[in-house]
Design an enzyme around this catalytic site. Structure first.
Site, short mmCIF file in Angstrom:
data_model
loop_
_atom_site.label_atom_id
_atom_site.label_comp_id
_atom_site.label_asym_id
_atom_site.label_seq_id
_atom_site.Cartn_x
_atom_site.Cartn_y
_atom_site.Cartn_z
N GLY A 15 34.33 39.28 42.26
CA GLY A 15 34.62 40.61 42.79
C GLY A 15 33.72 41.64 42.15
O GLY A 15 32.63 41.32 41.67
N SER A 16 34.20 42.87 42.10
CA SER A 16 33.35 43.96 41.60
C SER A 16 33.25 43.93 40.07
O SER A 16 34.13 43.42 39.39
CB SER A 16 33.95 45.30 42.04
N VAL A 64 36.30 45.78 38.34
CA VAL A 64 37.53 44.99 38.15
C VAL A 64 37.26 43.84 37.17
O VAL A 64 38.11 43.51 36.33
CB VAL A 64 38.06 44.48 39.52
N GLY A 65 36.07 43.26 37.24
CA GLY A 65 35.73 42.16 36.34
C GLY A 65 35.81 42.57 34.87
O GLY A 65 36.31 41.82 34.03
N GLU A 116 32.10 36.44 38.37
CA GLU A 116 30.95 36.54 39.30
C GLU A 116 31.06 37.92 39.93
O GLU A 116 31.97 38.17 40.72
CB GLU A 116 31.06 35.48 40.40
N CYS A 163 27.41 39.92 48.03
CA CYS A 163 27.01 40.21 46.65
C CYS A 163 25.51 40.04 46.49
O CYS A 163 24.89 40.66 45.64
CB CYS A 163 27.74 39.29 45.69
N GLN A 184 36.18 51.30 53.10
CA GLN A 184 34.83 50.84 52.82
C GLN A 184 33.82 51.69 53.60
O GLN A 184 32.76 52.04 53.09
CB GLN A 184 34.70 49.35 53.18
P1 NAD Z 1 37.35 43.79 44.10
O1 NAD Z 1 36.86 43.69 42.70
O2 NAD Z 1 37.88 45.08 44.58
O3 NAD Z 1 38.51 42.71 44.34
C1 NAD Z 1 38.32 41.33 44.10
C2 NAD Z 1 39.68 40.69 43.90
O4 NAD Z 1 40.26 41.21 42.71
C3 NAD Z 1 40.68 40.94 45.02
O5 NAD Z 1 41.43 39.77 45.24
C4 NAD Z 1 41.55 42.03 44.43
O6 NAD Z 1 42.84 42.06 44.98
C5 NAD Z 1 41.58 41.61 42.97
N1 NAD Z 1 41.94 42.68 42.02
C6 NAD Z 1 41.75 44.01 42.16
N2 NAD Z 1 42.24 44.65 41.08
C7 NAD Z 1 42.74 43.72 40.23
C8 NAD Z 1 43.37 43.76 38.97
N3 NAD Z 1 43.60 44.90 38.34
N4 NAD Z 1 43.74 42.60 38.39
C9 NAD Z 1 43.51 41.41 39.00
N5 NAD Z 1 42.93 41.31 40.22
C10 NAD Z 1 42.54 42.44 40.83
O7 NAD Z 1 36.13 43.27 45.02
P2 NAD Z 1 36.08 43.14 46.62
O8 NAD Z 1 36.00 44.51 47.20
O9 NAD Z 1 37.14 42.22 47.11
O10 NAD Z 1 34.69 42.38 46.80
C11 NAD Z 1 33.47 43.00 46.74
C12 NAD Z 1 32.82 42.84 45.39
O11 NAD Z 1 32.73 41.46 45.06
C13 NAD Z 1 31.41 43.36 45.33
O12 NAD Z 1 31.20 44.03 44.12
C14 NAD Z 1 30.57 42.09 45.40
O13 NAD Z 1 29.27 42.20 44.86
C15 NAD Z 1 31.41 41.15 44.62
N6 NAD Z 1 31.08 39.76 44.93
C16 NAD Z 1 30.42 39.02 43.99
C17 NAD Z 1 30.06 37.71 44.27
C18 NAD Z 1 29.35 36.87 43.25
O14 NAD Z 1 29.41 35.65 43.37
N7 NAD Z 1 28.68 37.43 42.26
C19 NAD Z 1 30.37 37.16 45.52
C20 NAD Z 1 31.04 37.96 46.45
C21 NAD Z 1 31.41 39.25 46.15
#
Ligand code: NAD
Length: 496
Positions: free
Chosen positions: A228-229, A232-233, A250, A284, A331
Site C-alpha cells: 500500500g502507500s 500507511v506502511g 511494498e 505502484c 481519488q
Molecule cells: P493504502 O495504504 O491506503 O491502503 C492499503 C491497505 O492498507 C488497505 O487494505 C487499507 O484498508 C489498509 N490500511 C489503511 N490504513 C491502515 C491502518 N491504519 N492499519 C492497517 N491497515 C490499514 O493504499 P491503497 O490506496 O489501497 O493503494 C495504493 C498505494 O499502494 C499506492 O501508494 C501504491 O503505490 C501502493 N502499491 C504498492 C505496490 C508495491 O508492490 N510496491 C503495489 C500496489 C500498490
C-alpha cells in the site's frame, strides 16, 4: 438484488459480528452496485486469528508438496473462472478488462510457480569443521501471516502473498482493501473448493482503521505483509515493529522512463502510453515521470500529446476502451488537486487536467489523461505519488543528467531507459536507484518468478515474487547432528 458477501473464518462464511455492512459501487457507473460486504471490526479479526492459530498446528505438519497441491488446484480453478473473476474485478475497481484478465493471470502464474516451490523450498547443507558431524539449515513456517492489500491489483497482490504463505506452511488472515473485497472473497471460495482445510485461510473485510489496526496489535499474528502507500506502511512498521513482528512493506513509487536521443522513439512512445495511462495511472509501477533528452524533446512531446489525447475512455468492460475510471470520487479529487498544484508551481499543463464527463462517463470517476511539460525536480508533482493519469515531463541535456533526475526521488520502485547504446544501457542498470530497471520496456511488466520490490521509501528491503518471498514467510532452522559419540567443541577442538 445486490450480491451479499461474507467474511470467511474457520471455514465458514459469516457476516460481521456487529451485523453491519457496506455497499460497493462500480467506479465506471455508480448506479451499479457490485456487492454488499461486512463492515468488520476487531472482534471479527480476533475470531479469524484464533481460527488460524488452531489450524496452523495441523497445516504446518502437512508436507510442503501436499500443501502445494492445494495451491495448484486453486490455480486450476482460477484458470477455469478467469473470465467471470476478471469481469467482476473491472466492475469492482474500474481497470479495463484486458488488464483485469492480466491481473487474474498473475494469480494463476503465481499458483503454478508456487506449486513447484512445494518440491523445492531449498535449504542449505554445508561442510562443518568437526569430524562425524553434519550441518544443515532449512525453512520453517513463521506461524500466522496477517496480510493487508491494496485495491489496484485485487487478485495479483493477494495471491503473491497468500500462495507462498500457504506453501511455506503458514495459516493466513487477509484484510482486503475496502474497494476490492469481492475479488478476495472469490479467492476464498476457490481455496475452499481446492481443499485448503478450514481455518488455514481466512478473510476479514473492513477498514484499515479497525480490522487493520487490530491485526497489527494482535499477539497471535507473527508476520505482517503489507502492500500500500508509504504513509500507511510507515505507521504499520511502527505499530507492528514495537511488537517485534516481522513486517514486509511494498510501498509507493514515482517511477520514471528515460528516452535518449538514439532510442527507437515509436517504441518509447508506446511504452510511455502504456506505463503512464494503463490502469489509469493507478499502479505502484506507473510511469509518472518522463525524462527526455533535449534533442528529441519537442518531436517526442508532439507525438505523445497526439496519442494521449486519442486514448478512449469509458467502461472497462467495453473491449475497445483503453482507460477506465479512477477508483473513487476521493481519488479523483486527489488527482485533480495535484493538477492544481502543478499549475501553481509553474509547470505547463499541455493536456487534460479535468474530469471527463462525456455521455455515460458522467456516472463514473473519469479523468482525462494529463501531461505537464517543463517540470522541475523540486516541484511536488515531480516528487509525490499522484496515483492517477498524470505524467510529468522533464527535459535534460544528456544521459548523465537523465540518471541524476531519475534518482532525485524519495521512492525507488521501477525505472526504465530507452536507448540503442548498450554501454549506456548497462550504466543505467548499474546506476539507477530502483528495485527494477527495464531496458527498452516501460516501467510496468513484472513477472511472478523474479523478485519484485523497491529501494528507499518504496519498502523495507523485502522482495515479493520468486523464491525471495520465502524470506518473508519462513524462518530458518539450523541443525547440527553430531554422530561422533563424544563431546566436540566448535572453534576449540578443530584440528588444523
Ligand atoms: P493504502 O495504504 O491506503 O491502503 C492499503 C491497505 O492498507 C488497505 O487494505 C487499507 O484498508 C489498509 N490500511 C489503511 N490504513 C491502515 C491502518 N491504519 N492499519 C492497517 N491497515 C490499514 O493504499 P491503497 O490506496 O489501497 O493503494 C495504493 C498505494 O499502494 C499506492 O501508494 C501504491 O503505490 C501502493 N502499491 C504498492 C505496490 C508495491 O508492490 N510496491 C503495489 C500496489 C500498490
Amino acid at each position: 438484488m445486490p450480491h451479499h458477501f461474507n467474511n470467511y473464518v474457520a471455514g465458514r462464511w459469516v457476516p460481521a459480528a456487529s451485523g453491519r455492512s457496506v455497499e460497493n459501487r462500480n467506479p465506471a457507473n455508480t448506479d451499479d452496485v457490485v456487492g454488499v460486504f461486512p463492515a468488520s471490526g476487531a472482534e471479527d479479526l480476533n475470531e479469524a486469528v484464533a481460527a488460524a492459530r488452531a489450524a496452523y498446528e495441523r497445516w504446518r505438519k502437512v508436507p510442503a508438496p501436499v500443501r502445494a497441491l492445494k495451491v495448484q488446484r486453486a490455480g486450476e480453478l482460477l484458470r477455469e473462472r478467469k473470465e467471470e473473476i476478471s469481469r467482476q474485478m473491472t466492475r469492482e475497481m474500474g481497470k479495463v478488462i484486458a488488464e483485469t484478465r492480466g491481473d487474474t493471470q498473475e494469480g494463476i502464474d503465481t499458483a503454478f510457480y508456487m506449486a513447484g516451490e512445494g518440491r523445492r523450498l531449498f535449504g542449505v547443507t554445508t561442510p562443518v569443521e568437526l569430524p562425524d558431524k553434519f550441518g544443515m539449515a532449512f525453512r520453517r513456517p513463521v506461524g500466522v501471516a496477517g496480510l493487508i492489500t491494496p485495491w489496484n491489483f485485487p487478485m495479483a497482490i493477494p495471491t503473491w502473498k497468500v500462495f507462498p504463505a500457504l506453501v511455506a506452511g503458514n495459516a493466513v488472515v487477509i484484510k482486503p482493501a475496502t474497494y476490492t473485497p469481492a475479488t478476495v472473497c472469490e479467492l476464498g471460495l476457490i481455496l475452499e473448493e481446492a481443499g485448503v482445510p478450514p481455518g488455514v485461510f481466512n478473510v476479514v473485510c473492513g477498514p484499515g482503521s479497525t480490522v487493520g489496526e487490530a491485526m497489527l496489535e494482535h499477539p497471535g499474528v507473527d508476520v505482517i505483509s503489507f502492500t500500500g502507500s508509504s504513509e500507511v506502511g510507515r505507521h504499520i512498521n511502527e505499530v507492528a515493529g514495537k511488537k517485534l513482528k516481522r513486517v514486509s512493506l511494498e510501498l509507493g513509487g514515482k517511477n520514471a522512463q528515460i528516452v535518449l536521443a538514439d532510442a527507437d522513439l515509436e517504441l518509447a512512445l508506446e511504452g510511455v502510453l502504456w506505463g503512464a495511462f494503463g490502469t489509469t495511472g493507478q499502479r505502484c509501477t506507473a510511469t509518472s515521470r518522463l525524462i527526455l533528452e533535449e534533442k528529441i524533446h519537442d518531436k517526442f512531446v508532439k507525438k505523445l500529446l497526439d496519442s494521449a489525447a486519442a486514448l478512449k475512455l469509458g467502461d472497462g468492460l467495453d473491449e475497445s476502451v483503453q482507460v477506465g475510471p479512477l477508483v473513487s470520487a476521493t481519488q479523483r479529487e486527489t488527482v485533480h488537486s495535484y493538477v492544481e498544484v502543478g499549475k501553481e508551481e509553474g509547470a505547463e499543463l499541455a493536456l487534460g487536467g479535468e474530469f471527463y464527463e462525456e455521455g455515460e462517463c458522467k456516472k463514473g470517476y473519469f479523468y482525462r489523461p494529463t501531461v505537464f511539460l517543463g517540470v522541475k525536480p523540486t516541484m511536488r508533482i515531480a516528487r509525490e505519488e499522484i496515483f492517477g493519469p498524470v505524467l510529468s515531463v522533464f527535459k535534460v541535456r544528456d544521459a548523465d543528467e537523465a540518471i541524476e533526475v531519475l534518482n532525485d526521488s524519495s521512492y525507488g520502485l521501477s525505472s526504465s531507459i530507452y536507448t540503442r547504446d548498450v554501454n549506456l544501457a548497462f550504466r543505467a542498470v548499474e546506476d539507477l536507484e530502483a528495485g527494477i530497471t527495464y531496458v527498452n520496456g516501460p516501467t510496468i511488466g513484472a513477472e511472478v518468478h523474479l523478485p519484485f520490490g523497491g529501494v528507499k521509501d518504496t519498502g523495507n528491503g523485502h522482495r515479493e515474487g520468486s523464491f525471495t518471498v520465502f524470506d518473508v514467510f519462513t524462518e530458518w532452522k539450523t541443525v547440527y547432528v553430531d554422530y561422533s559419540g563424544k563431546l566436540q567443541r566448535a572453534q576449540l577442538d578443530v584440528e588444523e
